[in-house]
Design a protein around this motif. Structure first.
Motif, PDB file in Angstrom:
ATOM      1  N   ARG A 186      16.558 -32.886  67.741  1.00 52.39           N
ATOM      2  CA  ARG A 186      15.273 -32.362  68.222  1.00 52.39           C
ATOM      3  C   ARG A 186      15.403 -31.089  69.052  1.00 52.39           C
ATOM      4  N   SER A 187      16.530 -30.890  69.705  1.00 48.92           N
ATOM      5  CA  SER A 187      16.716 -29.676  70.522  1.00 48.92           C
ATOM      6  C   SER A 187      17.399 -28.563  69.735  1.00 48.92           C
ATOM      7  N   GLN A 188      17.706 -28.820  68.485  1.00 46.82           N
ATOM      8  CA  GLN A 188      18.437 -27.839  67.680  1.00 46.82           C
ATOM      9  C   GLN A 188      17.489 -26.796  67.082  1.00 46.82           C
ATOM     10  N   PRO A 189      17.971 -25.543  66.996  1.00 48.03           N
ATOM     11  CA  PRO A 189      17.160 -24.528  66.320  1.00 48.03           C
ATOM     12  C   PRO A 189      16.909 -24.972  64.874  1.00 48.03           C
ATOM     13  N   GLY A 190      15.713 -24.829  64.438  1.00 49.28           N
ATOM     14  CA  GLY A 190      15.367 -25.225  63.078  1.00 49.28           C
ATOM     15  C   GLY A 190      14.595 -26.522  63.013  1.00 49.28           C
ATOM     16  N   PHE A 191      14.749 -27.383  64.016  1.00 50.21           N
ATOM     17  CA  PHE A 191      14.030 -28.655  63.972  1.00 50.21           C
ATOM     18  C   PHE A 191      12.529 -28.436  64.066  1.00 50.21           C
ATOM     19  N   ASP A 192      12.106 -27.544  64.952  1.00 52.50           N
ATOM     20  CA  ASP A 192      10.669 -27.276  65.089  1.00 52.50           C
ATOM     21  C   ASP A 192      10.075 -26.747  63.783  1.00 52.50           C
ATOM     22  N   ALA A 193      10.852 -25.937  63.068  1.00 55.75           N
ATOM     23  CA  ALA A 193      10.364 -25.437  61.771  1.00 55.75           C
ATOM     24  C   ALA A 193      10.173 -26.589  60.786  1.00 55.75           C
ATOM     25  N   LEU A 194      11.047 -27.585  60.831  1.00 46.58           N
ATOM     26  CA  LEU A 194      10.879 -28.760  59.970  1.00 46.58           C
ATOM     27  C   LEU A 194       9.620 -29.537  60.335  1.00 46.58           C
ATOM     28  N   VAL A 195       9.348 -29.639  61.616  1.00 42.51           N
ATOM     29  CA  VAL A 195       8.135 -30.326  62.055  1.00 42.51           C
ATOM     30  C   VAL A 195       6.910 -29.578  61.537  1.00 42.51           C
ATOM     31  N   GLN A 196       6.924 -28.257  61.650  1.00 45.08           N
ATOM     32  CA  GLN A 196       5.799 -27.463  61.147  1.00 45.08           C
ATOM     33  C   GLN A 196       5.642 -27.636  59.636  1.00 45.08           C
ATOM     34  N   MET A 197       6.760 -27.626  58.926  1.00 45.08           N
ATOM     35  CA  MET A 197       6.709 -27.827  57.481  1.00 45.08           C
ATOM     36  C   MET A 197       6.133 -29.201  57.160  1.00 45.08           C
ATOM     37  N   SER A 198       6.518 -30.211  57.921  1.00 39.72           N
ATOM     38  CA  SER A 198       6.011 -31.553  57.657  1.00 39.72           C
ATOM     39  C   SER A 198       4.506 -31.629  57.899  1.00 39.72           C
ATOM     40  N   ARG A 199       4.034 -30.914  58.910  1.00 44.90           N
ATOM     41  CA  ARG A 199       2.587 -30.889  59.175  1.00 44.90           C
ATOM     42  C   ARG A 199       1.831 -30.239  58.020  1.00 44.90           C
ATOM     43  N   LEU A 200       2.394 -29.169  57.484  1.00 41.86           N
ATOM     44  CA  LEU A 200       1.767 -28.516  56.328  1.00 41.86           C
ATOM     45  C   LEU A 200       1.737 -29.446  55.121  1.00 41.86           C
ATOM     46  N   ILE A 201       2.817 -30.169  54.919  1.00 40.96           N
ATOM     47  CA  ILE A 201       2.886 -31.104  53.796  1.00 40.96           C
ATOM     48  C   ILE A 201       1.852 -32.207  53.974  1.00 40.96           C
ATOM     49  N   ARG A 202       1.731 -32.748  55.180  1.00 43.93           N
ATOM     50  CA  ARG A 202       0.737 -33.792  55.446  1.00 43.93           C
ATOM     51  C   ARG A 202      -0.672 -33.269  55.235  1.00 43.93           C
ATOM     52  N   ARG A 203      -0.937 -32.064  55.732  1.00 40.67           N
ATOM     53  CA  ARG A 203      -2.259 -31.470  55.593  1.00 40.67           C
ATOM     54  C   ARG A 203      -2.577 -31.249  54.119  1.00 40.67           C
ATOM     55  N   GLU A 204      -1.607 -30.740  53.385  1.00 35.48           N
ATOM     56  CA  GLU A 204      -1.801 -30.497  51.956  1.00 35.48           C
ATOM     57  C   GLU A 204      -2.054 -31.800  51.214  1.00 35.48           C
ATOM     58  N   ARG A 205      -1.310 -32.835  51.569  1.00 36.82           N
ATOM     59  CA  ARG A 205      -1.481 -34.134  50.936  1.00 36.82           C
ATOM     60  C   ARG A 205      -2.856 -34.716  51.235  1.00 36.82           C
ATOM     61  N   THR A 206      -3.294 -34.556  52.488  1.00 33.68           N
ATOM     62  CA  THR A 206      -4.615 -35.054  52.886  1.00 33.68           C
ATOM     63  C   THR A 206      -5.718 -34.296  52.159  1.00 33.68           C
ATOM     64  N   THR A 207      -5.601 -32.977  52.073  1.00 32.14           N
ATOM     65  CA  THR A 207      -6.594 -32.163  51.387  1.00 32.14           C
ATOM     66  C   THR A 207      -6.645 -32.482  49.908  1.00 32.14           C
ATOM     67  N   ALA A 208      -5.479 -32.683  49.303  1.00 30.18           N
ATOM     68  CA  ALA A 208      -5.431 -32.993  47.867  1.00 30.18           C
ATOM     69  C   ALA A 208      -6.027 -34.355  47.572  1.00 30.18           C
ATOM     70  N   GLY A 209      -5.971 -35.276  48.537  1.00 29.47           N
ATOM     71  CA  GLY A 209      -6.482 -36.619  48.335  1.00 29.47           C
ATOM     72  C   GLY A 209      -7.986 -36.733  48.494  1.00 29.47           C
ATOM     73  N   GLN A 210      -8.636 -35.669  48.954  1.00 34.06           N
ATOM     74  CA  GLN A 210     -10.090 -35.741  49.179  1.00 34.06           C
ATOM     75  C   GLN A 210     -10.875 -35.508  47.921  1.00 34.06           C
TER      76      GLN A 210
END
Length: 158
Positions: free
Chosen positions: A134-158
């Motif tokens: 969690r304190s490593q460089p790059g982890f925050d970018a993975l979290v952001q990517m996961s949020r985009l994936i979740r948002r995309e999945r939620t939008t596609a499911g509507q």
């Protein structure tokens, strides 16, 4: 109940996998879980969920060499390794990175692979096995990517 099922029906992978999960996550008995997974792997040496689960348990217990050996066995399966197993590889590498910092980049790469395939997206911030990353460089970018994936999945499911 699971031991009774194994005695009656033999060592099926689903019974042993469930038994290992109960020992590990519910009863907090990782050594018993490792023994069950080892029995399962004697019957099915390439069983990914057993190898990846045992790698995480070894890593949690500080048995880095054994965890890395299971990871190597999984990686030898090449492109057949599932996103779930790659996520667990990342968890084991994360835990092992406490003693082997050179594993951080590999753990982050494996985590990115799993997240891109929509596995572990909801676990990034809560899985204790990922704490060393969690304190490593790059982890925050993975979290952001996961949020985009979740948002995309939620939008596609509507």
């Amino acid at each position: 109940d699971l031991q009774t099922a194994e005695n009656q029906f033999g060592p099926s992978s689903s019974v042993l996998q469930t038994m290992a999960h109960v020992y590990s996550e519910h009863l907090q008995q990782p050594e018993e879980a490792i023994q069950v997974l080892t029995r399962l792997l004697k019957a099915e040496p390439g069983f990914q969920k057993a190898l990846s689960g045992r790698a995480v348990l070894y890593a949690r217990g500080g048995k880095t060499d054994l965890a890395l050996a299971d990871i190597q066995s999984l990686e030898a399966q090449g492109s057949a390794v599932t996103a779930e197993s790659v996520y667990q590889i990342a968890c084991a590498q994360s835990l092992c990175s406490r003693d082997n910092p050179e594993l951080v980049q590999s753990a982050l790469s494996n985590l990115a692979f799993a997240v891109q395939r929509n596995y572990g997206v909801e676990l990034l911030l809560s899985d204790p096995d990922l704490e060393p990353l969690r304190s490593q460089p790059g982890f925050d970018a993975l979290v952001q990517m996961s949020r985009l994936i979740r948002r995309e999945r939620t939008t596609a499911g509507q």
